[in-house]
Design an enzyme around this catalytic site. Structure first.
Site, PDB file in Angstrom:
ATOM      1  N   LYS A 186      29.436  22.883  48.344  1.00  0.00           N
ATOM      2  CA  LYS A 186      30.521  23.476  49.135  1.00  0.00           C
ATOM      3  C   LYS A 186      30.473  22.940  50.563  1.00  0.00           C
ATOM      4  O   LYS A 186      29.476  22.319  50.963  1.00  0.00           O
ATOM      5  CB  LYS A 186      30.389  25.000  49.122  1.00  0.00           C
ATOM      6  CG  LYS A 186      29.119  25.514  49.757  1.00  0.00           C
ATOM      7  CD  LYS A 186      28.944  27.013  49.479  1.00  0.00           C
ATOM      8  CE  LYS A 186      27.673  27.520  50.092  1.00  0.00           C
ATOM      9  NZ  LYS A 186      27.365  28.895  49.688  1.00  0.00           N
ATOM     10  N   MET A 211      29.241  18.430  76.459  1.00  0.00           N
ATOM     11  CA  MET A 211      30.115  18.076  75.345  1.00  0.00           C
ATOM     12  C   MET A 211      29.695  16.747  74.702  1.00  0.00           C
ATOM     13  O   MET A 211      29.685  16.618  73.474  1.00  0.00           O
ATOM     14  CB  MET A 211      31.568  17.991  75.831  1.00  0.00           C
ATOM     15  CG  MET A 211      32.562  17.704  74.726  1.00  0.00           C
ATOM     16  SD  MET A 211      34.249  17.535  75.326  1.00  0.00           S
ATOM     17  CE  MET A 211      34.711  19.221  75.612  1.00  0.00           C
ATOM     18  N   ARG A 233      29.441  41.605  49.328  1.00  0.00           N
ATOM     19  CA  ARG A 233      30.432  40.621  49.727  1.00  0.00           C
ATOM     20  C   ARG A 233      31.455  40.567  48.599  1.00  0.00           C
ATOM     21  O   ARG A 233      32.450  41.235  48.648  1.00  0.00           O
ATOM     22  CB  ARG A 233      29.729  39.279  49.962  1.00  0.00           C
ATOM     23  CG  ARG A 233      30.075  38.647  51.279  1.00  0.00           C
ATOM     24  CD  ARG A 233      29.172  37.490  51.634  1.00  0.00           C
ATOM     25  NE  ARG A 233      28.840  36.619  50.500  1.00  0.00           N
ATOM     26  CZ  ARG A 233      28.213  35.452  50.628  1.00  0.00           C
ATOM     27  NH1 ARG A 233      27.856  35.017  51.824  1.00  0.00           N
ATOM     28  NH2 ARG A 233      27.928  34.722  49.563  1.00  0.00           N
ATOM     29  N   TYR A 255      25.180  21.268  83.496  1.00  0.00           N
ATOM     30  CA  TYR A 255      26.028  22.427  83.786  1.00  0.00           C
ATOM     31  C   TYR A 255      25.211  23.689  83.988  1.00  0.00           C
ATOM     32  O   TYR A 255      24.257  23.946  83.240  1.00  0.00           O
ATOM     33  CB  TYR A 255      27.017  22.665  82.639  1.00  0.00           C
ATOM     34  CG  TYR A 255      28.090  21.619  82.558  1.00  0.00           C
ATOM     35  CD1 TYR A 255      29.065  21.510  83.559  1.00  0.00           C
ATOM     36  CD2 TYR A 255      28.137  20.728  81.491  1.00  0.00           C
ATOM     37  CE1 TYR A 255      30.049  20.537  83.477  1.00  0.00           C
ATOM     38  CE2 TYR A 255      29.130  19.766  81.401  1.00  0.00           C
ATOM     39  CZ  TYR A 255      30.082  19.669  82.401  1.00  0.00           C
ATOM     40  OH  TYR A 255      31.052  18.720  82.324  1.00  0.00           O
TER      41      TYR A 255
HETATM   42  C1  LIG Z   1      26.101  28.849  49.094  1.00  0.00           C
HETATM   43  C2  LIG Z   1      25.812  29.472  47.805  1.00  0.00           C
HETATM   44  C3  LIG Z   1      24.693  29.081  47.062  1.00  0.00           C
HETATM   45  C4  LIG Z   1      23.655  28.118  47.594  1.00  0.00           C
HETATM   46  O1  LIG Z   1      22.909  28.739  48.614  1.00  0.00           O
HETATM   47  P1  LIG Z   1      21.651  27.999  49.279  1.00  0.00           P
HETATM   48  O2  LIG Z   1      21.007  29.034  50.116  1.00  0.00           O
HETATM   49  O3  LIG Z   1      22.217  26.884  50.095  1.00  0.00           O
HETATM   50  O4  LIG Z   1      20.827  27.499  48.164  1.00  0.00           O
HETATM   51  C5  LIG Z   1      24.517  29.644  45.802  1.00  0.00           C
HETATM   52  N1  LIG Z   1      25.404  30.555  45.317  1.00  0.00           N
HETATM   53  C6  LIG Z   1      26.481  30.950  46.004  1.00  0.00           C
HETATM   54  C7  LIG Z   1      27.405  31.962  45.430  1.00  0.00           C
HETATM   55  C8  LIG Z   1      26.718  30.444  47.275  1.00  0.00           C
HETATM   56  O5  LIG Z   1      27.787  30.856  47.961  1.00  0.00           O
END
Ligand SMILES: *Cc1c(COP(=O)(O)O)cnc(C)c1O
Length: 356
Positions: A35, A301, A130, A253
């Site tokens: 992802k 930046m 969630r 800064y």
């Molecule tokens: C992001 C995610 C993972 C992977 O999590 P990691 O901590 O990067 O291994 C697995 N399952 C779901 C549902 C996720 O959203």
């Protein structure tokens, strides 16, 4: 290439990390989580190095379709399923596995017209609050889905909120057991932390993400230092300026750093517009010419400043590693109050990327 900032990706490290995960996962199959554009590495650049995986998991339909167009014929899991009813046509066309986490999705799937049954991951809320059905609803949801001609294979899925802790999966595992009671269901529960540290969670499919890219799910490199996992991304640049400070002189800064003695500093072409965290503290580790030193002053930046005391030979053009093999992304993240996940995902589009 003009400006010297660069992200290089070690594809061999990626293959290595998948092999380590494979060993840790035992007989469980592996969803490689890609992802967020493969955690900022670029899905199109890295997926091929992960093709020994059993499946790919992500959130974006566009990323799933890209993998199909590149020729990936294995399983693809959309971790949040579909967001709108019209997407199901694409799940059907590209043969994607969907998560089902709400009654809304269940109804949409029931009413959809598909050419072949869609494989389903039923998400149970085991305490993270969630997404997902509460454990006491799972049995009924399972029966409803089982009865639908639109539904193919079914797997029970859940996600851990704190699998990096020794007792972090105990309570959620009880919830999953409760949800699965009386169901003959394959399960997919383990993220990276659970894959490494809680074998009792492995079951049928594990879902590692961060460990594939060689950072620690706990945010502490120490926790994976002996695992054989290797950082995939190196963010590097060069020194483009030198300043010689006198006692009392300030840097950058807000004058967040002030020299207490004579100090030679280097200005590095990398800043928060490249994805380096602006709030990284004074002393955040940086490698200059192979020598460990630290940042001084606020991150700008486009630039940051480093203490050249340990490396007096450094000058314009000297190579700098911001994170990578020597300076672990977890160290930089800790110094900025965040985790490696966030830094990887935030590498800016203006940073050129090469694969090695
Ligand atoms: C992001 C995610 C993972 C992977 O999590 P990691 O901590 O990067 O291994 C697995 N399952 C779901 C549902 C996720 O959203």
């Amino acid at each position: 290439m003009s400006r010297p900032v660069l992200a290089s990706l070690d594809l061999q490290a990626l293959r290595n990390n998948l092999a380590i995960v494979r060993r840790a996962a035992g007989s469980a199959r592996i969803w490689s989580v890609v992802k967020a554009n493969a955690y900022g590495h670029g899905l199109d650049r890295v997926w091929n190095a992960l093709r020994e995986t059993d499946g790919f998991a992500m959130l974006n339909l566009e990323e799933a379709i890209l993998l199909r167009e590149r020729g990936w014929k294995g399983p693809i899991l959309l971790l949040e399923g579909f967001f709108h009813a019209d997407e199901l046509e694409l799940f059907d066309k590209y043969r994607l596995t969907t998560s089902i986490h709400s009654n809304w999705q269940l109804k949409v799937l029931q009413n959809a017209r598909v050419h072949a049954p869609i494989d389903v991951y039923v998400k149970v809320n085991s305490g993270m609050n969630r997404l997902g059905f509460s454990p006491d609803k799972v049995s009924s949801v399972w029966q409803q889905l089982r009865a639908m001609s639109n539904v193919g294979s079914m797997t029970l899925m859940s996600h851990f909120a704190q699998a990096e802790n020794a007792d972090g999966v105990d309570a959620p595992m009880k919830q999953v057991e409760f949800a699965a009671e009386g169901l003959d269901c394959p399960r997919s529960l383990a993220n990276s932390a659970a894959t490494l540290w809680h074998p009792e969670t492995h079951f049928d499919w594990v879902r590692p993400g961060i460990v594939l890219y060689g950072a620690s799910p706990s945010g502490q490199w120490q926790d994976i230092a002996n695992s054989g996992l290797k950082p995939v991304m190196t963010l590097s640049s060069e020194i483009i300026g030198i300043q010689n400070l006198k006692p009392g002189d300030a840097v950058g800064y807000g004058s967040r750093y002030r020299a207490t003695q004579e100090l030679r500093i280097g200005i590095v072409a990398c800043g928060y517009a490249d994805g380096y965290p602006r709030i990284a503290a004074n002393g955040t580790p940086v490698l200059v010419d192979g020598i460990r030193t630290g940042t001084v002053g606020a991150i700008s930046m486009d630039m940051l400043a480093v203490d050249l005391t340990p490396c007096p030979q450094a000058g314009i053009g000297t190579p700098v590693e911001l994170w990578g093999k020597e300076i672990k992304i977890d160290e930089v993240a800790a110094s900025a109050g965040t985790v490696g996940y966030e830094l990887m995902c935030a590498v800016a589009p203006r940073v050129p990327v090469v694969t090695v």
